[in-house]
Design a protein around this motif. Structure first.
Motif, PDB file in Angstrom:
ATOM      1  N   LEU A 213       0.461  -0.959   0.033  1.00 17.19           N
ATOM      2  CA  LEU A 213      -0.012   0.068   0.221  1.00 17.19           C
ATOM      3  C   LEU A 213       0.861   1.239   0.054  1.00 17.19           C
ATOM      4  O   LEU A 213       0.496   2.226  -0.793  1.00 17.19           O
ATOM      5  N   LEU A 214       1.960   1.218   1.193  1.00 19.16           N
ATOM      6  CA  LEU A 214       2.628   2.169   0.743  1.00 19.16           C
ATOM      7  C   LEU A 214       3.304   3.143  -0.385  1.00 19.16           C
ATOM      8  O   LEU A 214       2.920   3.500  -0.397  1.00 19.16           O
ATOM      9  N   SER A 215       4.449   1.428  -0.578  1.00 19.60           N
ATOM     10  CA  SER A 215       4.634   1.524  -2.073  1.00 19.60           C
ATOM     11  C   SER A 215       3.956   1.662  -3.411  1.00 19.60           C
ATOM     12  O   SER A 215       4.120   2.966  -4.317  1.00 19.60           O
ATOM     13  N   ALA A 216       2.638   1.558  -3.238  1.00 18.65           N
ATOM     14  CA  ALA A 216       1.816   2.129  -4.517  1.00 18.65           C
ATOM     15  C   ALA A 216       1.568   3.583  -3.739  1.00 18.65           C
ATOM     16  O   ALA A 216       1.272   4.180  -5.251  1.00 18.65           O
ATOM     17  N   GLU A 217       0.987   3.722  -3.157  1.00 18.33           N
ATOM     18  CA  GLU A 217       0.564   5.440  -2.895  1.00 18.33           C
ATOM     19  C   GLU A 217       1.559   6.939  -3.313  1.00 18.33           C
ATOM     20  O   GLU A 217       1.394   7.080  -3.825  1.00 18.33           O
ATOM     21  N   LYS A 218       3.286   6.339  -3.084  1.00  9.96           N
ATOM     22  CA  LYS A 218       4.028   6.999  -3.502  1.00  9.96           C
ATOM     23  C   LYS A 218       4.507   7.056  -5.162  1.00  9.96           C
ATOM     24  O   LYS A 218       4.471   7.815  -5.396  1.00  9.96           O
ATOM     25  N   ASN A 219       4.431   5.904  -5.767  1.00 11.35           N
ATOM     26  CA  ASN A 219       4.729   5.476  -6.693  1.00 11.35           C
ATOM     27  C   ASN A 219       3.412   5.782  -8.401  1.00 11.35           C
ATOM     28  O   ASN A 219       4.141   5.545  -9.226  1.00 11.35           O
ATOM     29  N   THR A 220       2.368   5.917  -7.858  1.00 12.96           N
ATOM     30  CA  THR A 220       1.009   5.898  -8.519  1.00 12.96           C
ATOM     31  C   THR A 220       0.793   7.147  -8.759  1.00 12.96           C
ATOM     32  O   THR A 220       0.260   7.834  -7.434  1.00 12.96           O
ATOM     33  N   PRO A 221       0.779   7.950  -9.931  1.00 11.92           N
ATOM     34  CA  PRO A 221       0.221   9.299  -9.804  1.00 11.92           C
ATOM     35  C   PRO A 221      -1.129   9.371  -9.884  1.00 11.92           C
ATOM     36  O   PRO A 221      -1.237   8.335 -10.577  1.00 11.92           O
ATOM     37  N   ASN A 222      -1.399  10.162  -9.025  1.00 13.74           N
ATOM     38  CA  ASN A 222      -3.399  10.334  -9.277  1.00 13.74           C
ATOM     39  C   ASN A 222      -4.403   8.914  -8.686  1.00 13.74           C
ATOM     40  O   ASN A 222      -5.189   9.001  -8.664  1.00 13.74           O
ATOM     41  N   ALA A 223      -3.388   8.614  -7.697  1.00 20.09           N
ATOM     42  CA  ALA A 223      -4.007   7.190  -7.349  1.00 20.09           C
ATOM     43  C   ALA A 223      -5.184   7.996  -5.353  1.00 20.09           C
ATOM     44  O   ALA A 223      -4.079   9.169  -5.292  1.00 20.09           O
ATOM     45  N   GLN A 224      -5.997   7.409  -6.037  1.00 20.82           N
ATOM     46  CA  GLN A 224      -6.669   7.728  -4.242  1.00 20.82           C
ATOM     47  C   GLN A 224      -6.610   6.567  -3.204  1.00 20.82           C
ATOM     48  O   GLN A 224      -7.523   5.403  -3.991  1.00 20.82           O
ATOM     49  N   ARG A 225      -6.849   7.100  -2.014  1.00 20.74           N
ATOM     50  CA  ARG A 225      -7.851   5.627  -1.161  1.00 20.74           C
ATOM     51  C   ARG A 225      -8.280   6.127  -0.916  1.00 20.74           C
ATOM     52  O   ARG A 225      -9.679   7.007  -0.467  1.00 20.74           O
ATOM     53  N   LEU A 226      -9.933   5.431  -2.138  1.00 23.15           N
ATOM     54  CA  LEU A 226     -10.969   5.403  -1.545  1.00 23.15           C
ATOM     55  C   LEU A 226     -11.989   5.282  -0.321  1.00 23.15           C
ATOM     56  O   LEU A 226     -12.711   5.333   0.417  1.00 23.15           O
ATOM     57  N   MET A 227     -10.903   3.509  -0.107  1.00 27.89           N
ATOM     58  CA  MET A 227     -11.512   3.687   1.395  1.00 27.89           C
ATOM     59  C   MET A 227      -9.964   2.640   2.311  1.00 27.89           C
ATOM     60  O   MET A 227      -9.608   2.670   1.641  1.00 27.89           O
ATOM     61  N   ASP A 228     -11.181   2.562   3.569  1.00 31.34           N
ATOM     62  CA  ASP A 228      -9.594   1.788   3.942  1.00 31.34           C
ATOM     63  C   ASP A 228     -10.190   1.318   5.587  1.00 31.34           C
ATOM     64  O   ASP A 228     -11.319   1.305   5.616  1.00 31.34           O
ATOM     65  N   SER A 229      -9.293   0.250   5.852  1.00 34.95           N
ATOM     66  CA  SER A 229      -9.517  -0.300   7.536  1.00 34.95           C
ATOM     67  C   SER A 229      -9.946   0.407   8.291  1.00 34.95           C
ATOM     68  O   SER A 229     -10.366   0.179   9.178  1.00 34.95           O
ATOM     69  N   SER A 230      -9.368   1.794   8.240  1.00 35.26           N
ATOM     70  CA  SER A 230     -10.150   2.566   9.502  1.00 35.26           C
ATOM     71  C   SER A 230     -11.003   2.515   9.733  1.00 35.26           C
ATOM     72  O   SER A 230     -11.650   3.628  10.922  1.00 35.26           O
ATOM     73  N   GLU A 231     -11.553   2.658   8.588  1.00 33.81           N
ATOM     74  CA  GLU A 231     -13.375   2.834   8.665  1.00 33.81           C
ATOM     75  C   GLU A 231     -13.484   1.024   9.744  1.00 33.81           C
ATOM     76  O   GLU A 231     -15.284   1.499   9.552  1.00 33.81           O
ATOM     77  N   ILE A 232     -13.593   0.115   9.687  1.00 31.29           N
ATOM     78  CA  ILE A 232     -13.827  -1.385  10.845  1.00 31.29           C
ATOM     79  C   ILE A 232     -12.991  -1.133  11.164  1.00 31.29           C
ATOM     80  O   ILE A 232     -11.840  -1.978  11.710  1.00 31.29           O
ATOM     81  N   PRO A 233     -12.899  -0.439  12.676  1.00 31.67           N
ATOM     82  CA  PRO A 233     -11.955  -0.431  13.626  1.00 31.67           C
ATOM     83  C   PRO A 233     -12.374  -1.846  14.675  1.00 31.67           C
ATOM     84  O   PRO A 233     -13.109  -2.263  15.160  1.00 31.67           O
ATOM     85  N   GLU A 234     -10.862  -2.509  15.024  1.00 30.76           N
ATOM     86  CA  GLU A 234     -10.942  -3.105  15.413  1.00 30.76           C
ATOM     87  C   GLU A 234     -11.668  -4.092  15.232  1.00 30.76           C
ATOM     88  O   GLU A 234     -11.707  -5.819  16.136  1.00 30.76           O
ATOM     89  N   GLU A 235     -11.367  -4.829  13.410  1.00 33.85           N
ATOM     90  CA  GLU A 235     -12.236  -5.724  13.046  1.00 33.85           C
ATOM     91  C   GLU A 235     -11.393  -7.055  12.318  1.00 33.85           C
ATOM     92  O   GLU A 235     -10.983  -8.186  12.158  1.00 33.85           O
ATOM     93  N   VAL A 236      -9.954  -6.485  12.032  1.00 34.97           N
ATOM     94  CA  VAL A 236      -9.425  -6.995  11.073  1.00 34.97           C
ATOM     95  C   VAL A 236      -7.653  -6.951  12.401  1.00 34.97           C
ATOM     96  O   VAL A 236      -7.712  -6.121  12.807  1.00 34.97           O
ATOM     97  N   ILE A 237      -7.809  -8.393  12.885  1.00 33.58           N
ATOM     98  CA  ILE A 237      -6.060  -8.391  13.857  1.00 33.58           C
ATOM     99  C   ILE A 237      -5.907  -9.849  14.025  1.00 33.58           C
ATOM    100  O   ILE A 237      -6.063 -10.879  13.366  1.00 33.58           O
ATOM    101  N   ASP A 238      -3.877  -9.028  14.136  1.00 33.66           N
ATOM    102  CA  ASP A 238      -2.972  -9.671  13.536  1.00 33.66           C
ATOM    103  C   ASP A 238      -2.780 -10.222  15.034  1.00 33.66           C
ATOM    104  O   ASP A 238      -3.045  -9.234  16.167  1.00 33.66           O
ATOM    105  N   LEU A 239      -2.190 -11.447  15.035  1.00 36.05           N
ATOM    106  CA  LEU A 239      -2.429 -12.091  16.397  1.00 36.05           C
ATOM    107  C   LEU A 239      -1.510 -13.547  16.255  1.00 36.05           C
ATOM    108  O   LEU A 239      -0.959 -14.121  15.561  1.00 36.05           O
ATOM    109  N   VAL A 240      -1.357 -13.873  17.733  1.00 36.52           N
ATOM    110  CA  VAL A 240      -0.489 -15.460  18.490  1.00 36.52           C
ATOM    111  C   VAL A 240      -1.567 -16.486  18.234  1.00 36.52           C
ATOM    112  O   VAL A 240      -2.413 -16.642  19.017  1.00 36.52           O
ATOM    113  N   ALA A 241      -1.954 -17.516  17.590  1.00 41.12           N
ATOM    114  CA  ALA A 241      -2.305 -18.377  18.219  1.00 41.12           C
ATOM    115  C   ALA A 241      -1.582 -20.173  17.956  1.00 41.12           C
ATOM    116  O   ALA A 241      -0.780 -20.130  17.268  1.00 41.12           O
TER     117      ALA A 241
END
Length: 366
Positions: A213-241
């Motif tokens: 994501l960071l690389s695409a935003e830096k290297n793609t002219p006129n790229a717009q972020r239309l939606m992201d995971s900040s709109e669904i707080p604490e739904e995507v969780i990285d963890l140790v199982a």
């Protein structure tokens, strides 16, 4: 053989998005820094456990923690936390999908994984979520070129991995906006390929995660972020199982507490040492500046302490709203009911429990 989902594969990137795929390894990559607790040799009767991990901001912490002497990933050698908890932890680094395979096949005791991916695997090998490591707060996003708004995505294919975190974020963000995800075409593509294709003008929309994501935003002219995971707080969780079968072995509870304290002790060091942040950025695949690494960490917020981890694990919203959404997503994309999950429920195939965080706080028995 358990049917595994498409990988949330995180590979090392160069500036041009060239992908380098690390193999499975337990060799240490980080030299131990001066002042770190020197490793000790494990006794013959010291219990041995293994953790499979792939490069991702909060999971790469285990690799960098070796350089701090907190853990020693080689069998027979013990870092500070292993000595404290009297367990020998073997670190097995691999790409994300092979890590899932190692766990599913019983070749490792524990795995770094997301809440979205561990649920279906628990149907074949029951697991315990020992602690969360981070949550995506904008670290997964839909980028588009030549599409003015979300409604415009109806007319283009959004590319990203199917049946995994990217598609989950895509669907849930649409639902939060009152849209029907079925009206929005989504087709599978490897995240590195999708980011490159967006940059080269071959596609108009993709859903990817950091560092793609960071690389695409830096290297793609006129790229717009239309939606992201900040709109669904604490739904995507990285963890140790950890597999329930592994926890039942002698020292299994100490292994879980050792991993938790290693992660939280590393975070204490990380928050006080900018050099460690840069080292972590190098592990996740890009020569990130300190400013860029701070951005990545803002978008993948770490649960830096046991208290922060417990706050998530005991949150009613996570149990009563988030995990039912994840179970529904699992059923929709695997064609079968999701395995049972529960909170402080030993009978559930996937049990979220704070008992190992409590043990970490209490410390090992004398």
């Amino acid at each position: 053989m358990i049917s595994r989902w498409s990988p949330r594969l995180l590979a090392a990137l160069a500036a041009g998005l060239a992908v380098a795929l690390p193999g499975c390894s337990s060799d240490k990559d980080e030299p131990v820094r001066p002042g770190a607790v020197p490793p000790a040799t494990a006794d013959a009767d010291t219990p041995v456990f293994s953790l499979a991990w792939s490069e991702y901001p909060s999971w790469s912490a285990f690799g960098v923690a070796e350089g701090e002497g907190l853990i020693d990933g080689a069998q027979g050698s013990m870092g500070e936390m292993e000595q404290k908890w009297d367990v020998d932890v073997v670190l097995k680094q691999a790409d994300y999908d092979p890590c899932l395979g190692l766990y599913a096949d019983g070749q490792v005791d524990a795995v770094c994984i997301t809440n979205i991916d561990i649920l279906p695997l628990a149907g074949g090998r029951p697991a315990v979520v020992a602690f969360p490591t981070s949550t995506s707060v904008g670290g997964d996003a839909v980028l588009a070129v030549g599409v003015d708004d979300v409604a415009g995505l109806k007319a283009v294919d959004t590319r990203g991995l199917e049946a995994t975190v990217s598609q989950y974020v895509f669907r849930r963000c649409l639902e939060e906006r009152g849209e029907n995800p079925m009206d929005y075409p989504y087709k599978s593509m490897d995240p590195a390929e999708a980011a490159r294709a967006l940059q080269d003008g071959q596609i108009k929309s993709c859903c990817v995660w950091n560092p793609f994501l960071l690389s695409a935003e830096k290297n793609t002219p006129n790229a717009q972020r239309l939606m992201d995971s900040s709109e669904i707080p604490e739904e995507v969780i990285d963890l140790v199982a950890i597999g329930k079968d592994s926890l039942a072995k002698e020292g299994g509870d100490r292994f879980a507490a050792c991993l938790a304290e290693t992660f939280h002790a590393f975070n204490t060091k990380l928050n006080a040492d900018d050099d460690l942040k840069v080292a972590l950025g190098e592990r996740v695949g890009m020569k990130l500046s300190l400013e860029e690494m701070n951005t990545v960490m803002e978008q993948s917020r770490f649960y830096a302490t046991a208290e922060e981890a417990k706050a998530l694990m005991t949150k009613a919203e996570f149990a009563e709203q988030t995990m039912p959404k994840v179970a529904e997503f699992t059923a929709n994309h695997t064609g079968a009911d999701a395995p049972s999950y529960g909170f402080e429920d030993d009978a559930a195939a996937l049990n979220f429990t704070t008992q190992y965080l409590d043990l970490e706080t209490a410390g090992p028995a004398e």
